[in-house]
Design a protein around this motif. Structure first.
Motif, short mmCIF file in Angstrom:
data_model
loop_
_atom_site.label_atom_id
_atom_site.label_comp_id
_atom_site.label_asym_id
_atom_site.label_seq_id
_atom_site.Cartn_x
_atom_site.Cartn_y
_atom_site.Cartn_z
N GLN A 130 -4.30 -8.74 11.78
CA GLN A 130 -4.67 -7.86 10.58
C GLN A 130 -5.26 -6.24 11.41
N GLY A 131 -5.92 -6.93 12.13
CA GLY A 131 -6.16 -5.80 13.11
C GLY A 131 -8.24 -5.07 12.97
N VAL A 132 -8.45 -6.38 12.33
CA VAL A 132 -9.97 -6.67 12.45
C VAL A 132 -10.95 -7.33 12.48
N GLY A 133 -11.43 -6.50 13.75
CA GLY A 133 -12.24 -6.75 14.94
C GLY A 133 -13.83 -7.57 14.59
N ALA A 134 -13.99 -8.16 12.73
CA ALA A 134 -15.06 -8.51 12.32
C ALA A 134 -15.12 -8.94 11.61
N VAL A 135 -16.28 -10.33 11.23
CA VAL A 135 -14.98 -11.51 10.03
C VAL A 135 -16.31 -10.65 9.04
N GLU A 136 -16.71 -9.80 9.71
CA GLU A 136 -18.28 -8.98 8.67
C GLU A 136 -17.67 -8.75 8.11
N ASP A 137 -16.54 -7.60 8.51
CA ASP A 137 -15.94 -6.71 8.13
C ASP A 137 -14.84 -6.45 6.28
N VAL A 138 -14.20 -8.11 6.67
CA VAL A 138 -13.24 -9.06 6.04
C VAL A 138 -14.42 -8.99 4.51
N GLN A 139 -13.72 -8.72 3.37
CA GLN A 139 -13.71 -9.19 1.99
C GLN A 139 -13.54 -10.72 1.99
N ALA A 140 -12.36 -10.63 1.79
CA ALA A 140 -11.86 -12.29 1.74
C ALA A 140 -10.10 -12.44 2.83
N VAL A 141 -10.37 -14.13 2.92
CA VAL A 141 -9.20 -14.39 3.38
C VAL A 141 -8.88 -15.48 2.71
N VAL A 142 -7.49 -15.35 1.76
CA VAL A 142 -6.61 -16.29 0.49
C VAL A 142 -5.36 -17.03 1.90
N LEU A 143 -5.64 -18.62 1.52
CA LEU A 143 -5.03 -18.98 2.17
C LEU A 143 -3.56 -18.94 0.82
N GLU A 144 -2.67 -18.63 0.91
CA GLU A 144 -1.66 -18.40 -0.47
C GLU A 144 -0.50 -19.43 -0.34
N THR A 145 -0.59 -19.72 -1.44
CA THR A 145 0.78 -20.42 -1.82
C THR A 145 1.99 -20.85 -0.91
N ASP A 146 2.41 -20.51 -0.14
CA ASP A 146 3.00 -20.24 0.70
C ASP A 146 2.74 -20.23 2.34
N GLY A 147 1.62 -20.65 1.79
CA GLY A 147 0.73 -21.37 3.46
C GLY A 147 0.23 -20.12 4.79
N SER A 148 1.21 -19.14 4.04
CA SER A 148 -0.09 -18.20 5.13
C SER A 148 -1.02 -17.17 4.57
N PHE A 149 -1.72 -16.97 5.83
CA PHE A 149 -2.86 -15.74 5.23
C PHE A 149 -3.48 -14.81 4.45
N SER A 150 -4.16 -14.41 3.64
CA SER A 150 -3.73 -12.64 3.80
C SER A 150 -4.99 -12.35 3.67
N VAL A 151 -5.67 -11.22 4.24
CA VAL A 151 -6.54 -11.05 4.64
C VAL A 151 -7.28 -9.09 4.37
N ILE A 152 -7.79 -9.42 2.93
CA ILE A 152 -8.52 -7.99 2.73
C ILE A 152 -9.58 -7.58 2.86
N PRO A 153 -9.75 -6.29 3.90
CA PRO A 153 -10.90 -6.02 4.51
C PRO A 153 -11.48 -5.34 3.59
N ARG A 154 -13.05 -5.47 3.62
CA ARG A 154 -14.21 -4.58 2.97
C ARG A 154 -13.50 -3.27 2.66
N SER A 155 -13.24 -2.30 3.48
CA SER A 155 -12.52 -1.44 3.17
C SER A 155 -11.47 -1.27 2.10
N GLN A 156 -10.95 -2.20 2.01
CA GLN A 156 -9.86 -1.82 1.08
C GLN A 156 -9.94 -2.46 -0.37
#
Length: 174
Positions: A130-156
Motif C-alpha cells: 500500500q506504499g506505507v513505509g512504517a508500521v506505526e503509520d498504519v491505523q489498522a490492517v484487516v484480514l477480509e472475508t476473501d483472504g485479502s488484506f485491507s490497510v488503513i493508514p493513520r492519515s486516512q
C-alpha cells in the motif's frame, strides 16, 4: 488406455461445448456477484460446479439435461444463499466469515494473527504493497472475508470509519 473410440472422443467434445455454454449462461444469469472475489462459501460452490462439469463431460451415465439441471441447481442455491445473507444476519454469519483486525494503531494483535494463521512478514508485505513505509503509520490492517488484506493508514482514518462492521473486541491491542 490412450484411446477407446472416435465416438467417445466426439461425445466428450460435443458435451464440453454444450455444457460450457450452459455453465456460462447459468453464471451470467446469477449476476455479477458470482464472479466477484470469493469467500470460502463461494469457493465451495465453484469447486462443486467444476466437479459437476467434469462429471457431465466424462460420465456416459449422465445426460446433458441432467447435468444442466445440476449446474442450474448449484447456481440457484448459491444465488439464494447470497440473497438470504444480504437480508439476514444469521444466514450471513453462517456462510461468511467476519473481517479480523490484525493490527490496530500501529500494534500487531498477536492473538488475532495466530488465530488467522498470519505471519508478521505477511502483514508487513501488505503494508508495503500500500506504499506505507512504517508500521506505526498504519491505523489498522484487516484480514477480509476473501483472504485479502485491507490497510488503513493513520492519515486516512477518521470518524465514520470503515472499521464500523468489525467487532470492537478485536480492536484492543494485546
Amino acid at each position: 488406455m490412450l484411446f477407446d473410440s472416435w465416438d467417445d472422443l466426439l461425445r466428450v467434445l460435443v458435451m464440453a461445448g454444450l455444457a460450457y455454454l450452459i455453465l456460462i449462461a447459468a453464471v451470467r444469469a446469477s449476476g455479477k456477484r458470482a464472479l466477484s472475489k470469493m469467500n470460502a462459501f463461494d469457493l465451495v460452490v465453484t469447486v462443486a460446479l467444476g466437479s459437476t462439469l467434469a462429471t457431465i463431460l466424462l460420465n456416459r451415465q449422465v445426460a446433458l439435461l441432467e447435468g444442466a439441471a445440476a449446474l442450474g441447481m448449484l447456481v440457484a442455491l448459491q444465488f439464494l444463499t447470497a440473497w438470504a445473507s444480504v437480508r439476514s444476519g444469521g444466514v450471513r454469519r453462517l456462510v461468511k466469515a467476519e473481517p479480523t483486525v490484525l493490527l490496530y494503531q500501529g500494534r500487531m494483535l498477536r492473538d488475532a494473527m495466530k488465530a488467522q494463521r498470519v505471519a508478521p512478514d505477511e502483514m508487513r508485505q501488505a503494508i508495503r504493497a500500500q506504499g506505507v513505509g512504517a508500521v506505526e503509520d498504519v491505523q489498522a490492517v484487516v484480514l477480509e472475508t476473501d483472504g485479502s488484506f485491507s490497510v488503513i493508514p493513520r492519515s486516512q482514518y477518521g470518524s465514520g470509519t470503515a472499521l464500523d462492521n468489525v467487532r470492537r473486541s478485536h480492536l484492543d491491542p494485546a
